[in-house]
Design an enzyme around this catalytic site. Sequence first.
Site, short mmCIF file in Angstrom:
data_model
loop_
_atom_site.label_atom_id
_atom_site.label_comp_id
_atom_site.label_asym_id
_atom_site.label_seq_id
_atom_site.Cartn_x
_atom_site.Cartn_y
_atom_site.Cartn_z
N GLU A 92 0.83 -1.20 0.00
CA GLU A 92 0.00 0.00 0.00
C GLU A 92 0.86 1.25 0.00
O GLU A 92 1.96 1.27 0.55
CB GLU A 92 -0.88 0.08 1.25
N CYS A 140 3.29 8.49 1.95
CA CYS A 140 3.80 7.48 2.88
C CYS A 140 4.09 6.22 2.09
O CYS A 140 3.19 5.63 1.48
CB CYS A 140 2.77 7.21 3.97
N CYS A 177 5.52 -7.25 7.70
CA CYS A 177 6.43 -6.65 8.68
C CYS A 177 6.68 -7.64 9.80
O CYS A 177 5.75 -8.10 10.45
CB CYS A 177 5.84 -5.36 9.24
N CYS A 202 4.35 -5.43 15.82
CA CYS A 202 3.78 -4.51 16.82
C CYS A 202 2.30 -4.83 16.98
O CYS A 202 1.57 -4.98 15.98
CB CYS A 202 3.97 -3.06 16.38
N CYS A 223 -0.67 -2.81 15.20
CA CYS A 223 -0.53 -2.45 13.78
C CYS A 223 -1.07 -3.55 12.87
O CYS A 223 -0.77 -4.73 13.05
CB CYS A 223 0.95 -2.22 13.48
N GLY A 254 6.13 -2.34 6.88
CA GLY A 254 7.51 -2.77 7.01
C GLY A 254 8.33 -1.86 7.92
O GLY A 254 7.92 -0.75 8.26
N GLU A 255 9.48 -2.34 8.32
CA GLU A 255 10.44 -1.58 9.12
C GLU A 255 11.55 -1.11 8.17
O GLU A 255 12.34 -1.91 7.66
CB GLU A 255 11.02 -2.46 10.22
N SER A 290 11.10 6.45 9.47
CA SER A 290 10.64 6.04 10.79
C SER A 290 11.17 4.64 11.11
O SER A 290 11.19 3.77 10.26
CB SER A 290 9.11 6.03 10.82
N HIS A 302 5.92 5.01 21.44
CA HIS A 302 4.60 4.48 21.82
C HIS A 302 4.47 4.01 23.27
O HIS A 302 3.41 3.49 23.65
CB HIS A 302 4.18 3.35 20.89
N CYS A 342 -1.78 2.05 8.46
CA CYS A 342 -0.78 1.19 7.83
C CYS A 342 -1.20 -0.27 7.80
O CYS A 342 -1.46 -0.88 8.84
CB CYS A 342 0.54 1.35 8.58
#
Length: 357
Positions: free
Chosen positions: A92, A105, A112, A116, A119, A170-171, A202, A227, A342
């Site tokens: 996306e 973005c 990912c 988390c 997410c 993703g990271e 990020s 967070h 996300c």
Amino acid sequence: MEQTSIFKYTIEELEEILMENGFKKFSAKQIYDWLYIKMETNFDNMTNLSKELREFIKLRFKADLLKDLVTEESKDGTIKILFMLDDKKTIETVLMPQKYGQSVCVTTQVGCKMSCKFCASGLIKTERNLSVDEIVRQIYTMNLYLKNKYKDDPENRRARVSHIVVMGIGEPFDNYDNVLKFVKIINDKRGFEIGARHITISTCGIVPKIKEFADLKTQINLAISLHASNDEVRNTMMPINKAYPVKTLLDAVRYYVDQTNRRVTFEYILIDGVNDRPEHALELAKIIKGINGYVNLIPYNEVEENPYKKSTRIDEFYRILKKQNINAIVRKEFGADIDAACGQLRAKREGVIKNEI
């Protein structure tokens, strides 16, 4: 000869390829101009290139765009596109109109592995990193969209992408080399020329990569997905914290600030009853005090498959931080009516989230 995407190459790499095959170095600049300024992907239309060169690049390269599977447009102007990659995987990309320009973005992985808990991206396992060209083509497609939307006023600042946040699925620091090469390509003054200070990467806290990134001393912005104000809470939300706990992470952030003299953003999703109490705000203020940065408070976009709920204490949390002399903002919500959080749209299509599109 196997074709490769032309969008994976820096201009220096194109120069080298051309010279190795008997062509002039300056032709790389001409190709970049056609691709990124004129937005032309048909090599036959690059009329100031010699016929011989056009035939060569047609054999060597391809300029295919990503396949648009689903496009959703929010009433606030946010655009979310679900793309299909060449291997049928999906990702996306989100376009968010801002007062200062058009922000996109981008996604950097298929899935990912950070997992988390809040997410939607983590609901589907990681399959692979995105290639450089797959990240570049996200920006390319959004620029084509804007060029067409504002075709009657092409000089309008809204007619091109001006800001990039690398915060999609993703990271980014788990795909470190490809992300940095992507940044180099879209930052190039001979191409899209998106300024380094208009690009934000990020990370959820991969400490060695934060330090490696700091040593580059670039002007690219860094955002930390924090967070939580302590290990106890962060461990329940973000598995990465067990490898790099809060103190270790913040030490790396201080190193980044010292090396770059850049301000850092702390992203903080407020979740009801989990990390949004007054004592959390006071603790957050204490642990980041003295760091050149600010807190971006983010209203939670609920996912049915996760137990978390949007906080009702956002204003109170903000006031406490301000009273503690911590710079903070509450992020404007984008695309709440189009699954713009996300990973939501992709997860719905994969059947992980209910109400599959």
